[in-house]
Design a protein around this motif. Structure first.
Motif, PDB file in Angstrom:
ATOM      1  N   ASP A  11       0.823  -1.207   0.000  1.00 14.41           N
ATOM      2  CA  ASP A  11       0.000   0.000   0.000  1.00 14.41           C
ATOM      3  C   ASP A  11       0.859   1.259   0.000  1.00 14.41           C
ATOM      4  O   ASP A  11       0.581   2.221  -0.727  1.00 14.41           O
ATOM      5  CB  ASP A  11      -0.931  -0.020   1.212  1.00 14.41           C
ATOM      6  N   CYS A  22      -6.309   6.306  -7.419  1.00 13.23           N
ATOM      7  CA  CYS A  22      -6.534   5.049  -6.697  1.00 13.23           C
ATOM      8  C   CYS A  22      -5.929   3.901  -7.499  1.00 13.23           C
ATOM      9  O   CYS A  22      -6.211   3.748  -8.687  1.00 13.23           O
ATOM     10  CB  CYS A  22      -8.026   4.837  -6.494  1.00 13.23           C
ATOM     11  N   TRP A  24      -5.933   0.416  -6.722  1.00 12.50           N
ATOM     12  CA  TRP A  24      -6.292  -0.882  -6.147  1.00 12.50           C
ATOM     13  C   TRP A  24      -6.447  -1.885  -7.279  1.00 12.50           C
ATOM     14  O   TRP A  24      -7.464  -1.923  -7.963  1.00 12.50           O
ATOM     15  CB  TRP A  24      -7.588  -0.770  -5.355  1.00 12.50           C
ATOM     16  N   THR A  25      -5.441  -2.682  -7.450  1.00 12.73           N
ATOM     17  CA  THR A  25      -5.484  -3.713  -8.491  1.00 12.73           C
ATOM     18  C   THR A  25      -6.255  -4.919  -7.977  1.00 12.73           C
ATOM     19  O   THR A  25      -6.623  -5.002  -6.795  1.00 12.73           O
ATOM     20  CB  THR A  25      -4.063  -4.141  -8.876  1.00 12.73           C
ATOM     21  N   LYS A  26      -6.487  -5.873  -8.854  1.00 20.65           N
ATOM     22  CA  LYS A  26      -7.197  -7.094  -8.472  1.00 20.65           C
ATOM     23  C   LYS A  26      -6.400  -7.862  -7.409  1.00 20.65           C
ATOM     24  O   LYS A  26      -6.974  -8.373  -6.442  1.00 20.65           O
ATOM     25  CB  LYS A  26      -7.422  -7.967  -9.702  1.00 20.65           C
ATOM     26  N   HIS A  29      -6.793  -6.170  -4.052  1.00 17.86           N
ATOM     27  CA  HIS A  29      -8.101  -6.475  -3.476  1.00 17.86           C
ATOM     28  C   HIS A  29      -8.107  -7.856  -2.845  1.00 17.86           C
ATOM     29  O   HIS A  29      -8.668  -8.052  -1.752  1.00 17.86           O
ATOM     30  CB  HIS A  29      -9.197  -6.406  -4.547  1.00 17.86           C
ATOM     31  N   ILE A  30      -7.507  -8.827  -3.504  1.00 19.76           N
ATOM     32  CA  ILE A  30      -7.451 -10.183  -2.980  1.00 19.76           C
ATOM     33  C   ILE A  30      -6.647 -10.216  -1.689  1.00 19.76           C
ATOM     34  O   ILE A  30      -7.074 -10.815  -0.688  1.00 19.76           O
ATOM     35  CB  ILE A  30      -6.859 -11.144  -4.032  1.00 19.76           C
ATOM     36  N   HIS A  32      -6.036  -7.729   0.341  1.00 27.03           N
ATOM     37  CA  HIS A  32      -6.764  -6.964   1.356  1.00 27.03           C
ATOM     38  C   HIS A  32      -7.893  -7.801   1.949  1.00 27.03           C
ATOM     39  O   HIS A  32      -8.084  -7.828   3.175  1.00 27.03           O
ATOM     40  CB  HIS A  32      -7.318  -5.683   0.730  1.00 27.03           C
ATOM     41  N   SER A  33      -8.640  -8.507   1.126  1.00 25.63           N
ATOM     42  CA  SER A  33      -9.731  -9.354   1.610  1.00 25.63           C
ATOM     43  C   SER A  33      -9.199 -10.508   2.440  1.00 25.63           C
ATOM     44  O   SER A  33      -9.778 -10.861   3.483  1.00 25.63           O
ATOM     45  CB  SER A  33     -10.541  -9.892   0.439  1.00 25.63           C
TER      46      SER A  33
END
Length: 72
Positions: A11, A22, A24-26, A29-30, A32-33
């Protein structure tokens, strides 16, 4: 801990390279989740351990404990 450190380093690198948009790539996101899912489990087990340590049964006197302290 490693998951959290890697997420925050990624980040920081993304925001330093382009702070105005912003990014936020795929993959981000993965990660982060996954981090949030693991955090829920971590906090659940942390809270459960804290409550078990605070259980009054561990601080009451019992015959077994008295025998252990009275042995030479």
């Amino acid at each position: 801990m490693i998951l959290s450190i890697s997420l925050h380093i990624w980040d920081i690198k993304v925001h330093r390279s382009s702070s105005n948009r912003c990014c936020w790539t795929k993959d981000f996101h993965i990660l982060h989740s996954l981090h949030k899912g693991v955090a829920v489990l971590y906090y659940y087990f942390y809270k459960r351990a804290s409550l078990r340590i605070a259980d009054p049964r561990f601080y009451e006197s019992s015959p077994w404990i008295q025998n252990q302290f009275s042995l030479p």
